[in-house]
Structures are given as C-alpha cells and as structure tokens.
Design an enzyme around this catalytic site. Structure first.
Site, PDB file in Angstrom:
ATOM      1  N   ASN A  42       3.379 111.778  14.485  1.00 56.47           N
ATOM      2  CA  ASN A  42       4.271 110.761  13.936  1.00 56.47           C
ATOM      3  C   ASN A  42       3.542 109.546  13.345  1.00 56.47           C
ATOM      4  O   ASN A  42       4.063 108.440  13.326  1.00 56.47           O
ATOM      5  CB  ASN A  42       5.330 110.353  14.966  1.00 56.47           C
ATOM      6  CG  ASN A  42       4.723 109.779  16.221  1.00 56.47           C
ATOM      7  OD1 ASN A  42       3.507 109.614  16.302  1.00 56.47           O
ATOM      8  ND2 ASN A  42       5.551 109.449  17.192  1.00 56.47           N
TER       9      ASN A  42
ATOM     10  N   PHE B  21       4.399 116.665  27.531  1.00 57.46           N
ATOM     11  CA  PHE B  21       3.656 116.751  26.275  1.00 57.46           C
ATOM     12  C   PHE B  21       2.261 116.124  26.357  1.00 57.46           C
ATOM     13  O   PHE B  21       1.580 116.011  25.346  1.00 57.46           O
ATOM     14  CB  PHE B  21       4.460 116.118  25.134  1.00 57.46           C
ATOM     15  CG  PHE B  21       4.887 114.687  25.387  1.00 57.46           C
ATOM     16  CD1 PHE B  21       4.031 113.632  25.128  1.00 57.46           C
ATOM     17  CD2 PHE B  21       6.168 114.409  25.862  1.00 57.46           C
ATOM     18  CE1 PHE B  21       4.420 112.325  25.348  1.00 57.46           C
ATOM     19  CE2 PHE B  21       6.568 113.100  26.089  1.00 57.46           C
ATOM     20  CZ  PHE B  21       5.690 112.048  25.833  1.00 57.46           C
TER      21      PHE B  21
ATOM     22  N   HIS C 135       0.828 104.630  15.948  1.00 60.37           N
ATOM     23  CA  HIS C 135       1.087 104.116  17.293  1.00 60.37           C
ATOM     24  C   HIS C 135       1.218 102.600  17.222  1.00 60.37           C
ATOM     25  O   HIS C 135       0.503 101.958  16.443  1.00 60.37           O
ATOM     26  CB  HIS C 135      -0.078 104.466  18.233  1.00 60.37           C
ATOM     27  CG  HIS C 135      -0.035 103.706  19.529  1.00 60.37           C
ATOM     28  ND1 HIS C 135       0.720 104.131  20.598  1.00 60.37           N
ATOM     29  CD2 HIS C 135      -0.592 102.521  19.896  1.00 60.37           C
ATOM     30  CE1 HIS C 135       0.600 103.235  21.580  1.00 60.37           C
ATOM     31  NE2 HIS C 135      -0.190 102.262  21.182  1.00 60.37           N
TER      32      HIS C 135
ATOM     33  N   TYR D  12      -3.651 107.229  26.984  1.00 58.64           N
ATOM     34  CA  TYR D  12      -2.246 107.603  27.253  1.00 58.64           C
ATOM     35  C   TYR D  12      -1.989 107.877  28.741  1.00 58.64           C
ATOM     36  O   TYR D  12      -1.051 108.621  29.075  1.00 58.64           O
ATOM     37  CB  TYR D  12      -1.873 108.835  26.424  1.00 58.64           C
ATOM     38  CG  TYR D  12      -1.498 108.532  24.983  1.00 58.64           C
ATOM     39  CD1 TYR D  12      -0.410 107.717  24.668  1.00 58.64           C
ATOM     40  CD2 TYR D  12      -2.226 109.070  23.926  1.00 58.64           C
ATOM     41  CE1 TYR D  12      -0.057 107.446  23.349  1.00 58.64           C
ATOM     42  CE2 TYR D  12      -1.878 108.806  22.597  1.00 58.64           C
ATOM     43  CZ  TYR D  12      -0.784 108.001  22.325  1.00 58.64           C
ATOM     44  OH  TYR D  12      -0.428 107.743  21.027  1.00 58.64           O
TER      45      TYR D  12
ATOM     46  N   ARG E  95       6.988  97.647  15.929  1.00 60.05           N
ATOM     47  CA  ARG E  95       7.830  98.769  16.385  1.00 60.05           C
ATOM     48  C   ARG E  95       8.975  99.022  15.388  1.00 60.05           C
ATOM     49  O   ARG E  95       9.323 100.166  15.111  1.00 60.05           O
ATOM     50  CB  ARG E  95       8.403  98.483  17.779  1.00 60.05           C
ATOM     51  CG  ARG E  95       7.369  98.227  18.852  1.00 60.05           C
ATOM     52  CD  ARG E  95       6.766  99.442  19.458  1.00 60.05           C
ATOM     53  NE  ARG E  95       7.731 100.357  20.002  1.00 60.05           N
ATOM     54  CZ  ARG E  95       7.393 101.542  20.543  1.00 60.05           C
ATOM     55  NH1 ARG E  95       6.117 101.920  20.592  1.00 60.05           N
ATOM     56  NH2 ARG E  95       8.305 102.338  21.013  1.00 60.05           N
TER      57      ARG E  95
ATOM     58  N   THR F 120      10.429 107.122  17.460  1.00 57.27           N
ATOM     59  CA  THR F 120       9.357 108.074  17.805  1.00 57.27           C
ATOM     60  C   THR F 120       9.538 109.391  17.062  1.00 57.27           C
ATOM     61  O   THR F 120       8.578 109.942  16.512  1.00 57.27           O
ATOM     62  CB  THR F 120       9.380 108.339  19.332  1.00 57.27           C
ATOM     63  OG1 THR F 120       9.329 107.082  20.013  1.00 57.27           O
ATOM     64  CG2 THR F 120       8.210 109.204  19.757  1.00 57.27           C
TER      65      THR F 120
ATOM     66  N   GLU G 289      -4.428  98.052  25.589  1.00 53.95           N
ATOM     67  CA  GLU G 289      -4.820  98.899  24.456  1.00 53.95           C
ATOM     68  C   GLU G 289      -5.861  98.199  23.573  1.00 53.95           C
ATOM     69  O   GLU G 289      -6.800  98.844  23.097  1.00 53.95           O
ATOM     70  CB  GLU G 289      -3.574  99.293  23.662  1.00 53.95           C
ATOM     71  CG  GLU G 289      -2.680 100.230  24.480  1.00 53.95           C
ATOM     72  CD  GLU G 289      -1.338 100.545  23.840  1.00 53.95           C
ATOM     73  OE1 GLU G 289      -1.041 100.010  22.744  1.00 53.95           O
ATOM     74  OE2 GLU G 289      -0.583 101.334  24.437  1.00 53.95           O
TER      75      GLU G 289
ATOM     76  N   LYS H 277      -2.652 107.652  13.202  1.00 52.63           N
ATOM     77  CA  LYS H 277      -2.935 108.885  13.950  1.00 52.63           C
ATOM     78  C   LYS H 277      -3.564 109.969  13.060  1.00 52.63           C
ATOM     79  O   LYS H 277      -3.497 109.892  11.828  1.00 52.63           O
ATOM     80  CB  LYS H 277      -1.636 109.382  14.589  1.00 52.63           C
ATOM     81  CG  LYS H 277      -1.092 108.432  15.663  1.00 52.63           C
ATOM     82  CD  LYS H 277       0.112 109.043  16.367  1.00 52.63           C
ATOM     83  CE  LYS H 277       0.634 108.141  17.467  1.00 52.63           C
ATOM     84  NZ  LYS H 277       1.753 108.778  18.215  1.00 52.63           N
TER      85      LYS H 277
ATOM     86  N   ARG I  96       7.385 105.829   9.909  1.00 52.68           N
ATOM     87  CA  ARG I  96       7.557 107.201  10.396  1.00 52.68           C
ATOM     88  C   ARG I  96       8.519 107.996   9.507  1.00 52.68           C
ATOM     89  O   ARG I  96       8.336 109.192   9.310  1.00 52.68           O
ATOM     90  CB  ARG I  96       7.991 107.179  11.860  1.00 52.68           C
ATOM     91  CG  ARG I  96       6.794 106.885  12.773  1.00 52.68           C
ATOM     92  CD  ARG I  96       7.204 106.625  14.188  1.00 52.68           C
ATOM     93  NE  ARG I  96       6.072 106.650  15.117  1.00 52.68           N
ATOM     94  CZ  ARG I  96       6.126 106.186  16.357  1.00 52.68           C
ATOM     95  NH1 ARG I  96       7.239 105.660  16.823  1.00 52.68           N
ATOM     96  NH2 ARG I  96       5.061 106.245  17.138  1.00 52.68           N
TER      97      ARG I  96
HETATM   98  P1  GDP Z   1       6.108 105.712  20.847  1.00 55.28           P
HETATM   99  O1  GDP Z   1       5.973 104.457  21.668  1.00 55.28           O
HETATM  100  O2  GDP Z   1       7.219 105.659  19.841  1.00 55.28           O
HETATM  101  O3  GDP Z   1       4.791 106.132  20.214  1.00 55.28           O
HETATM  102  O4  GDP Z   1       6.539 106.888  21.849  1.00 55.28           O
HETATM  103  P2  GDP Z   1       6.160 107.214  23.379  1.00 55.28           P
HETATM  104  O5  GDP Z   1       5.368 106.091  24.002  1.00 55.28           O
HETATM  105  O6  GDP Z   1       7.402 107.660  24.056  1.00 55.28           O
HETATM  106  O7  GDP Z   1       5.227 108.502  23.249  1.00 55.28           O
HETATM  107  C1  GDP Z   1       3.870 108.392  22.866  1.00 55.28           C
HETATM  108  C2  GDP Z   1       3.574 109.464  21.854  1.00 55.28           C
HETATM  109  O8  GDP Z   1       3.716 110.752  22.468  1.00 55.28           O
HETATM  110  C3  GDP Z   1       4.520 109.524  20.652  1.00 55.28           C
HETATM  111  O9  GDP Z   1       4.217 108.596  19.635  1.00 55.28           O
HETATM  112  C4  GDP Z   1       4.342 110.951  20.195  1.00 55.28           C
HETATM  113  O10 GDP Z   1       3.115 111.123  19.456  1.00 55.28           O
HETATM  114  C5  GDP Z   1       4.217 111.692  21.522  1.00 55.28           C
HETATM  115  N1  GDP Z   1       5.518 112.168  22.005  1.00 55.28           N
HETATM  116  C6  GDP Z   1       6.570 111.415  22.477  1.00 55.28           C
HETATM  117  N2  GDP Z   1       7.600 112.181  22.851  1.00 55.28           N
HETATM  118  C7  GDP Z   1       7.194 113.468  22.641  1.00 55.28           C
HETATM  119  C8  GDP Z   1       7.812 114.742  22.851  1.00 55.28           C
HETATM  120  O11 GDP Z   1       8.965 114.845  23.310  1.00 55.28           O
HETATM  121  N3  GDP Z   1       7.068 115.845  22.503  1.00 55.28           N
HETATM  122  C9  GDP Z   1       5.805 115.757  21.999  1.00 55.28           C
HETATM  123  N4  GDP Z   1       5.146 116.897  21.692  1.00 55.28           N
HETATM  124  N5  GDP Z   1       5.186 114.580  21.789  1.00 55.28           N
HETATM  125  C10 GDP Z   1       5.872 113.446  22.102  1.00 55.28           C
END
Ligand code: GDP
Length: 138
Positions: free
Chosen positions: A113, A58, A116, A50, A86, A92, A127, A10, A103
């Site tokens: 973070n 968010f 992805h 996304y 993962r 996350t 994807e 990222k 991370r």
């Molecule tokens: P991942 O699969 O661990 O990447 O997490 P998710 O699929 O739940 O979310 C996608 C991405 O959205 C995350 O990697 C973060 O960059 C962002 N994200 C997730 N949860 C939050 C949140 O609560 N707040 C904000 N600002 N960004 C978030």
C-alpha cells in the site's frame, strides 16, 4: 506547533518508480522533509520496526514484503503532521481510500500500500529513532 512524523515509501512504490510522485504530494501538502534516506532493510530489521504487529496473521508476509526491495525512510514536519499525513495517505486498504489520497493513487493492495505513516506521538518517536540518529534530524 510543528510536529514530526515518520514515513516510509514502501518497496511496491519504489519498484513502480512512484517515489518522486509521492514526495511531490508530500511537499505539496506542506510537509518539510527533515531527513530522508534510501535503504534496504533485512527481515529482522522489518520485524523490529513492526514489533507491535507481531501477533497479527499478516506479520510474516508484511515483514517479507518490507524487506523485498529498497525503501525511502523520512522524517516529516508540519503542524499536525501525524494526522495530516494519515489523511494524505488514505485508508490502509486502497479499496477504501478516498479519492486524491496517496494510497488511492499508488497502492495495489492492503499489504502493498505504497506508504507508511506513524499513527501517534509515541510511535512516531520510536519510528524516527529506529531509522535516524539525532544528528541527522536538522
Ligand atoms: P497502517 O497504519 O494504515 O499502515 O496500517 P496498520 O498499522 O494496521 O498495518 C501496518 C501495515 O500492515 C499496513 O500498512 C499493510 O502494509 C499491512 N497490513 C495491514 N492489514 C493487513 C492485512 O489485513 N493483510 C495484509 N497482508 N497486510 C496488512
């Protein structure tokens, strides 16, 4: 059986010059890099990627962040690639990520973070196809 997953380094990790260190972790964990490219995506392209998160609070911030600088998109292969990536990524929210995960080492916040990774077979397929053409996947 070898499985493919999709990953992005990222913009936060790119800005901090962590791309090489993250790639080293990925290779050390036994992944083969099937395809890789550095690119800069628009906000609209980030929104398409996304799409599943479009109702989340968010979404605007996340897609702004993902289009704020270059990224590295890649396809990775190994047995159990999706689950193993993962695990290597960590939670996350880096505050909850285990020691030794990418991370934990490189992420600054729940949004910025560092990496992805696809979360399931169907999302990995979507994807990979979003960023790579079939002829690039060798
Ligand atoms: P991942 O699969 O661990 O990447 O997490 P998710 O699929 O739940 O979310 C996608 C991405 O959205 C995350 O990697 C973060 O960059 C962002 N994200 C997730 N949860 C939050 C949140 O609560 N707040 C904000 N600002 N960004 C978030």
């Amino acid at each position: 059986m070898a499985q493919r997953t999709f990953s992005i380094i990222k913009p936060d990790a790119m800005r901090k010059n962590h791309a090489g260190a993250i790639l080293a972790e990925i290779e050390r964990a036994g992944f083969r890099i099937v395809a890789i490219k550095k690119l800069f995506i628009s906000k609209a392209q980030a929104e398409g990627f996304y799409y599943v998160h479009r109702e989340r609070p968010f979404f605007a911030s996340l897609t702004q962040f993902m289009s704020s600088g270059p990224i590295i998109a890649m396809v990775l292969e190994k047995d159990n690639a999706i689950t193993d990536l993962r695990k290597l990524m960590g939670a996350t929210n880096p505050a909850n990520a285990d020691e030794g995960t990418i991370r934990k080492k490189f992420a600054a916040s729940i949004e910025e973070n560092a990496i992805h990774g696809s979360d399931a077979e169907d999302t990995a397929q979507f994807e990979i196809g979003y960023f790579f053409a079939g002829y690039e996947l060798l």
